[in-house]
Design an enzyme around this catalytic site. Sequence first.
Site, PDB file in Angstrom:
ATOM      1  CG  ASP A 187     -20.912  44.602  98.043  1.00  0.00           C
ATOM      2  OD1 ASP A 187     -20.020  44.809  97.208  1.00  0.00           O
ATOM      3  OD2 ASP A 187     -21.857  45.381  98.246  1.00  0.00           O
ATOM      4  CD  GLU A 208     -15.945  46.036  97.845  1.00  0.00           C
ATOM      5  OE1 GLU A 208     -15.670  46.814  96.924  1.00  0.00           O
ATOM      6  OE2 GLU A 208     -17.040  46.061  98.431  1.00  0.00           O
TER       7      GLU A 208
HETATM    8  C1  GLC Z   1     -19.131  47.186  96.209  1.00  0.00           C
HETATM    9  C2  GLC Z   1     -19.283  46.677  94.793  1.00  0.00           C
HETATM   10  C3  GLC Z   1     -19.796  47.802  93.944  1.00  0.00           C
HETATM   11  C4  GLC Z   1     -21.133  48.247  94.474  1.00  0.00           C
HETATM   12  C5  GLC Z   1     -21.049  48.606  95.959  1.00  0.00           C
HETATM   13  C6  GLC Z   1     -22.408  48.709  96.578  1.00  0.00           C
HETATM   14  O1  GLC Z   1     -18.160  48.173  96.317  1.00  0.00           O
HETATM   15  O2  GLC Z   1     -18.076  46.152  94.342  1.00  0.00           O
HETATM   16  O3  GLC Z   1     -19.906  47.412  92.607  1.00  0.00           O
HETATM   17  O4  GLC Z   1     -21.597  49.351  93.754  1.00  0.00           O
HETATM   18  O5  GLC Z   1     -20.359  47.623  96.694  1.00  0.00           O
HETATM   19  O6  GLC Z   1     -22.972  47.427  96.719  1.00  0.00           O
END
Ligand code: GLC
Length: 522
Positions: free
Chosen positions: A200, A262
Amino acid sequence: MTTPWWRGAAFYEVYVRSFADSNDDGIGDLPGVTSRLDYLKRLGVDAVWLTPFYPSPQKDHGYDVADYYDVNPDYGTLADFDQLVARAHELRLKVLCDLVPNHTSDQHPWFQAALSSRDDPHRTFYYFADGKPDGSPPNNWRSAFGGPAWTRDERSGQWYLHLFAPEQPDLNWWNPEVPAEFERIVRFWLDRGADGYRIDVASALFKRKDLADVPMVKDPLSGMVRPDPAFLITDQPQVHEVYRKWRQILNEYQPQRVLVGEIFEPQRQSRYILPDQLNMAFALIGVPWDAHAWRQSIEVDMNALRGPGVAPSWTLSNHDVVRHVTRLGGGSTGRDRARAALLLLLGLPGQVFLYQGEELGLEEADVPPEARQDPLFIHTQGHHPGRDGCRVPLPWKKGEPNAGFSVADPWLPMPPGWDEFAVDAEEASGTSMLSFYKRALALRRRRSPWLPASIGWGPAPEGVLTYRRERLTVACNFLSRPVRLPACGRLVLASAPLAAVRDGRLTLPANSAAWLDSVPRG
Ligand code: GLC
Ligand code: CA
């Protein structure tokens, strides 16, 4: 050297809370996922990414972790996780967990200890700082969910940093104890059989140490004053050391485990997607339905990565964005375009990430404001509709209450007619979106291992894209009227029933795409 399993693989994102509910409490859970792994196998994917299922107060539906070593009771137990992995591996499906290293829940024992006193050893696990003399927060950073990125801790008078919700305090990765804790966490789920992690907000772990204000600059075009986009709060070089270390840990395991970051910005990806760091990041195509825009977006993603065999991980939707059927125009037009988009992307070299429900052609659901739960909606006082519309539970059975997801009301309400897209109905129809996904994935699986990792764009009229990957030609018509093109090969798959090759010409209906094979059947 053999090709690693994840190269070119099709991944499927399971939003655990909304996928399948095994005990009829209205909330998806791990045994629910296990019971539907056969469905995913039939769909034709290679791997499943599970969104966070750890104990959590659910202020951001699992992305606020209160214990990295257990399963949230709503979702099951550690034994349920083990069963899920065992069944997945029986079916030769891989399982990725979602690791949330940037922040914890405010209910995590580390943060609770940190709040207990300024001298508590866990205080340095987070960013606590004094406010400015005028009583404002330590700097002008903003939370991604709206408002300042700092909340005042009344007891000590200091402020703590949260790039997301106030209930998600950011961890201080400059403290060596934080990386040490995460090395244990990384090992924990690998030891239980996980095949890797989706990480994440992977580039955010280290914040700039000076905690300086973001300078405000005048936008040359609009003349508006706004935060300087070149000012980097995150993406500090030290984060690469963390991923090198994790890579070394993963290398101790067989078969190969993967790290998916991500990270969406193509210009950042080449610093992370390296043999000693991450395997993949996302190439999310979010541009409007326009041939130029799609070609440019695809090229930027392909050019961003370096190295033999390295290719993007194509993504149309995930749990944070408006579902792409809706983005591409909604209704039957949106669905036609979604089919075409799938063929366009599945023909490319690289991996693909599907988001649960796109294989059914689901649209963004209209969730009534009073039922919305996303912190993005809550913390912007409703200015942002939030992400609940792409998170409504999956319809499994036509004609049943709550489309067969659950006897109890699901945690987000389903819009009327949701069961039109139920899995059982679509499995029974040869022309459904689901049948189309199955055909496309199966064909891709049979062919792509033999195709090169590069493409060549072909000549095409305005509003049409064509590319060639050795014997495969992909053509996509973005226009709202049919086009005819010279065809090199026979039609192997089309997104619209009326596509045809006759007398060396391919007819492509409005908003459709086709795959042609130039090698004669033999
Ligand atoms: C990432 C996740 C999202 C979340 C954010 C904070 O972007 O995909 O759903 O709200 O991180 O953890
Ligand atoms: Ca349940």
